[in-house]
Design a protein around this motif. Structure first.
Motif, PDB file in Angstrom:
ATOM      1  N   GLN A 179      -8.812  14.634  -0.764  1.00  0.00           N
ATOM      2  CA  GLN A 179      -9.596  13.459  -0.397  1.00  0.00           C
ATOM      3  C   GLN A 179      -9.290  12.267  -1.292  1.00  0.00           C
ATOM      4  OE1 GLN A 179     -12.133  12.957   2.187  1.00  0.00           O
ATOM      5  NE2 GLN A 179     -10.902  14.660   2.950  1.00  0.00           N
ATOM      6  N   VAL A 180      -9.090  12.492  -2.571  1.00  0.00           N
ATOM      7  CA  VAL A 180      -8.765  11.400  -3.491  1.00  0.00           C
ATOM      8  C   VAL A 180      -7.447  10.745  -3.094  1.00  0.00           C
ATOM      9  CG1 VAL A 180      -8.144  10.844  -5.880  1.00  0.00           C
ATOM     10  CG2 VAL A 180     -10.089  12.323  -5.422  1.00  0.00           C
ATOM     11  N   ILE A 181      -6.463  11.556  -2.733  1.00  0.00           N
ATOM     12  CA  ILE A 181      -5.163  11.021  -2.322  1.00  0.00           C
ATOM     13  C   ILE A 181      -5.292  10.251  -1.009  1.00  0.00           C
ATOM     14  CG2 ILE A 181      -2.830  11.679  -1.562  1.00  0.00           C
ATOM     15  CD1 ILE A 181      -3.075  14.071  -3.514  1.00  0.00           C
ATOM     16  N   TYR A 182      -6.198  10.703  -0.144  1.00  0.00           N
ATOM     17  CA  TYR A 182      -6.378  10.068   1.162  1.00  0.00           C
ATOM     18  C   TYR A 182      -7.172   8.764   1.070  1.00  0.00           C
ATOM     19  CZ  TYR A 182      -5.482  11.214   6.064  1.00  0.00           C
ATOM     20  OH  TYR A 182      -4.965  11.269   7.335  1.00  0.00           O
ATOM     21  N   HIS A 183      -7.874   8.548  -0.057  1.00  0.00           N
ATOM     22  CA  HIS A 183      -8.707   7.358  -0.224  1.00  0.00           C
ATOM     23  C   HIS A 183      -8.310   6.607  -1.504  1.00  0.00           C
ATOM     24  CE1 HIS A 183     -11.097  10.093   2.291  1.00  0.00           C
ATOM     25  NE2 HIS A 183     -11.754   9.044   2.730  1.00  0.00           N
ATOM     26  N   ILE A 184      -7.042   6.372  -1.689  1.00  0.00           N
ATOM     27  CA  ILE A 184      -6.533   5.765  -2.929  1.00  0.00           C
ATOM     28  C   ILE A 184      -7.274   4.493  -3.352  1.00  0.00           C
ATOM     29  CG2 ILE A 184      -4.537   4.579  -3.954  1.00  0.00           C
ATOM     30  CD1 ILE A 184      -4.238   7.542  -4.136  1.00  0.00           C
ATOM     31  N   PRO A 185      -7.443   3.465  -2.494  1.00  0.00           N
ATOM     32  CA  PRO A 185      -8.101   2.222  -2.955  1.00  0.00           C
ATOM     33  C   PRO A 185      -9.532   2.436  -3.418  1.00  0.00           C
ATOM     34  CG  PRO A 185      -7.022   1.904  -0.825  1.00  0.00           C
ATOM     35  CD  PRO A 185      -7.053   3.374  -1.077  1.00  0.00           C
ATOM     36  N   GLY A 186     -10.210   3.451  -2.866  1.00  0.00           N
ATOM     37  CA  GLY A 186     -11.594   3.704  -3.242  1.00  0.00           C
ATOM     38  C   GLY A 186     -11.733   4.327  -4.615  1.00  0.00           C
ATOM     39  N   TYR A 187     -10.679   5.004  -5.083  1.00  0.00           N
ATOM     40  CA  TYR A 187     -10.747   5.715  -6.367  1.00  0.00           C
ATOM     41  C   TYR A 187      -9.960   5.042  -7.492  1.00  0.00           C
ATOM     42  CZ  TYR A 187     -13.064   9.497  -3.865  1.00  0.00           C
ATOM     43  OH  TYR A 187     -13.960  10.222  -3.120  1.00  0.00           O
ATOM     44  N   ILE A 188      -8.925   4.285  -7.159  1.00  0.00           N
ATOM     45  CA  ILE A 188      -8.158   3.584  -8.195  1.00  0.00           C
ATOM     46  C   ILE A 188      -8.502   2.102  -8.107  1.00  0.00           C
ATOM     47  CG2 ILE A 188      -5.876   3.109  -9.159  1.00  0.00           C
ATOM     48  CD1 ILE A 188      -4.812   5.572  -7.823  1.00  0.00           C
ATOM     49  N   SER A 189      -9.321   1.649  -9.030  1.00  0.00           N
ATOM     50  CA  SER A 189      -9.823   0.271  -8.976  1.00  0.00           C
ATOM     51  C   SER A 189      -8.705  -0.772  -9.036  1.00  0.00           C
ATOM     52  CB  SER A 189     -10.821   0.023 -10.121  1.00  0.00           C
ATOM     53  OG  SER A 189     -10.227   0.327 -11.373  1.00  0.00           O
ATOM     54  N   LYS A 190      -7.635  -0.481  -9.773  1.00  0.00           N
ATOM     55  CA  LYS A 190      -6.538  -1.449  -9.884  1.00  0.00           C
ATOM     56  C   LYS A 190      -5.794  -1.614  -8.566  1.00  0.00           C
ATOM     57  CE  LYS A 190      -5.398  -2.144 -14.654  1.00  0.00           C
ATOM     58  NZ  LYS A 190      -4.303  -2.386 -15.613  1.00  0.00           N
ATOM     59  N   VAL A 191      -5.757  -0.547  -7.780  1.00  0.00           N
ATOM     60  CA  VAL A 191      -5.127  -0.646  -6.459  1.00  0.00           C
ATOM     61  C   VAL A 191      -6.015  -1.485  -5.553  1.00  0.00           C
ATOM     62  CG1 VAL A 191      -4.422   0.629  -4.402  1.00  0.00           C
ATOM     63  CG2 VAL A 191      -3.868   1.515  -6.657  1.00  0.00           C
ATOM     64  N   GLY A 192      -7.320  -1.191  -5.553  1.00  0.00           N
ATOM     65  CA  GLY A 192      -8.235  -1.982  -4.744  1.00  0.00           C
ATOM     66  C   GLY A 192      -8.252  -3.435  -5.172  1.00  0.00           C
ATOM     67  N   GLY A 193      -8.066  -3.680  -6.477  1.00  0.00           N
ATOM     68  CA  GLY A 193      -8.078  -5.043  -7.005  1.00  0.00           C
ATOM     69  C   GLY A 193      -6.945  -5.914  -6.482  1.00  0.00           C
ATOM     70  N   ILE A 194      -5.846  -5.305  -6.066  1.00  0.00           N
ATOM     71  CA  ILE A 194      -4.703  -6.059  -5.524  1.00  0.00           C
ATOM     72  C   ILE A 194      -5.124  -6.870  -4.301  1.00  0.00           C
ATOM     73  CG2 ILE A 194      -2.474  -5.805  -4.322  1.00  0.00           C
ATOM     74  CD1 ILE A 194      -1.916  -3.427  -6.167  1.00  0.00           C
TER      75      ILE A 194
END
Length: 424
Positions: free
Chosen positions: A128-143
């Motif tokens: 699930q973490v791999i399937y929801h990357i932006p939700g778990y890695i803040s720096k990715v979502g920050g892009i």
């Protein structure tokens, strides 16, 4: 790839995913500090770390399997004894005899299932973490933060209608069938994260986004940088890459696309082959349906994974391959460790542990069953099996035993056997 709207909401699994999300964030932060902020590499390292942490559970499962190799022949003898007897009384008596055998060795009938049940939420959470990357890695979502704010600031339903139409025109999969009736920071971020390179170009050409062209291009470059793995965007699926390869007449792209499902199949097939097989796993023994089932799964599951990999994103394919490779390495090490373990010693420890539990419940095993259980597992023969099964009559005269105790179970088996003996 599907738009899944931020973090996992699966019951129980979401809590494990939240913890594993911290691990994934930490890995990406370290990669960012050393100058290689890459989601593909983060997925590989994350998968390796989680599987290494699960090694003790794997070892416990293998120990249970080794003990089951000793217990199964006795259980099969009992099943042969009751073959063709379909009455409820016979079936209950058979189950009680089987239970007595397991309790004799100090092993739960659940066997390694208990360990598997512990692993399941962890494995689901890992996925699930791999399937929801932006939700778990803040720096990715920050892009995507600045572009997301611009879209959310659009008046009325302008932003919602634009994204809904874009999803329909480009056939983007959305979990649940639609992106919801209201735009949020979460679902806009998820939408932007799954866009393929060609879709970023189309998105910038929308009339509603013309004033943000430079921002769209810089965001697209940033997401393509973190998602590039082996020259391919991990947000794309092998099928997407195959289509691109055919359109551009690029043989290398087609080969790269096919490599992921092929490697997913091969690594999982190899992992199955490295797993210890039961004595009848390689035979066509109709009396061992479990071995037959495992053999079928060992053939079909790797193929099934390869088929799914064709349409899933490269990120999922990378996870499956990395997971299978680390499990293969684990299996080689564990196989060596388990081979050095003495089966008699494992059973002795299991018996001691079970005896302590029974003592707490007030149902200690009599000396006769302890004597039977101490028979060396290296010398088990059919005659021993029959003798061991017959030994459940140790409780013959203990009529006041607790209903749920091994004594009471043995009484039931004894009565059933006496009844059938009189009929003969």
């Amino acid at each position: 790839m599907e738009i899944l709207l931020t973090k996992s909401t699966m019951p129980l699994v979401k809590y494990f995913a939240h913890i594993l999300g911290w691990l994934m964030t930490g890995i990406f932060e370290v990669l960012d500090k050393v100058g290689i902020p890459n989601v593909g590499i983060a997925i590989i390292l994350y998968t390796i770390i989680v599987y290494v942490l699960m090694t003790p559970l794997q070892i416990q499962q293998q120990k249970s399997s080794k003990m089951m190799a000793v217990i199964n022949p006795e259980v099969q003898e009992i099943q042969k004894k009751y073959k063709g007897k379909k009455t409820q009384e016979a079936q209950m008596a058979m189950q009680q005899e089987v239970s007595a055998v397991y309790e004799k060795y100090g092993v739960s009938q659940m066997g390694s299932c208990g360990t598997l049940l512990i692993q399941m939420p962890l494995l689901f959470a890992l996925y699930q973490v791999i399937y929801h990357i932006p939700g778990y890695i803040s720096k990715v979502g920050g892009i995507f933060a600045e572009l997301t704010d611009k879209i959310l600031a659009m008046p009325g339903d302008k932003g919602l209608n634009m994204i809904t139409q874009f999803i329909a025109d480009n056939k983007i999969n959305v979990f649940g069938g639609r992106i919801t009736d209201t735009l949020t920071n979460a679902n806009v971020t998820d939408f932007l994260y799954v866009l393929k390179p060609s879709q970023w170009v189309k998105f910038a050409q929308l009339s509603e986004m013309s004033q943000y062209k430079d921002l769209i291009e810089s965001t697209a470059r940033a997401t393509q940088k973190i998602n590039s793995f082996g020259g391919i965007q991990i947000s794309m699926s092998p099928m997407d890459v195959i289509r691109e390869g055919i359109a551009s007449k690029s043989f290398l792209l087609i080969v790269a696309a096919i490599a992921v499902p092929v490697l997913a199949w091969f690594t999982q097939w190899l992992n199955y082959k490295l797993m210890p097989q039961s004595p009848t796993a390689n035979s066509n023994n109709a009396n061992d349906p479990m071995a037959s089932s495992m053999k079928t799964m060992g053939t079909t599951m790797p193929i099934f994974s390869a088929v799914l990999c064709v349409t899933f994103s490269y990120g999922i394919g990378i996870y499956w391959i990395a997971g299978a490779v680390i499990r293969c390495i684990q299996q080689v090490v564990i196989n060596q460790k388990i081979a050095q373990m003495d089966t008699d010693e494992l059973i002795k420890k299991a018996q001691e542990k079970a005896a302590k539990k029974r003592a707490k419940k007030g149902d200690p095993a009599p000396n006769t069953i302890r004597k039977t259980a101490s028979t060396s597992t290296r010398n088990v023969t059919n005659s021993h099996m029959k003798a061991n099964i017959a030994d459940v009559d140790y409780a013959k005269h203990a009529e006041n035993a607790r209903p749920d105790s091994i004594t009471a179970r043995a009484n039931m088996v004894q009565r059933f056997n006496e009844k059938n003996s009189k009929k003969k």
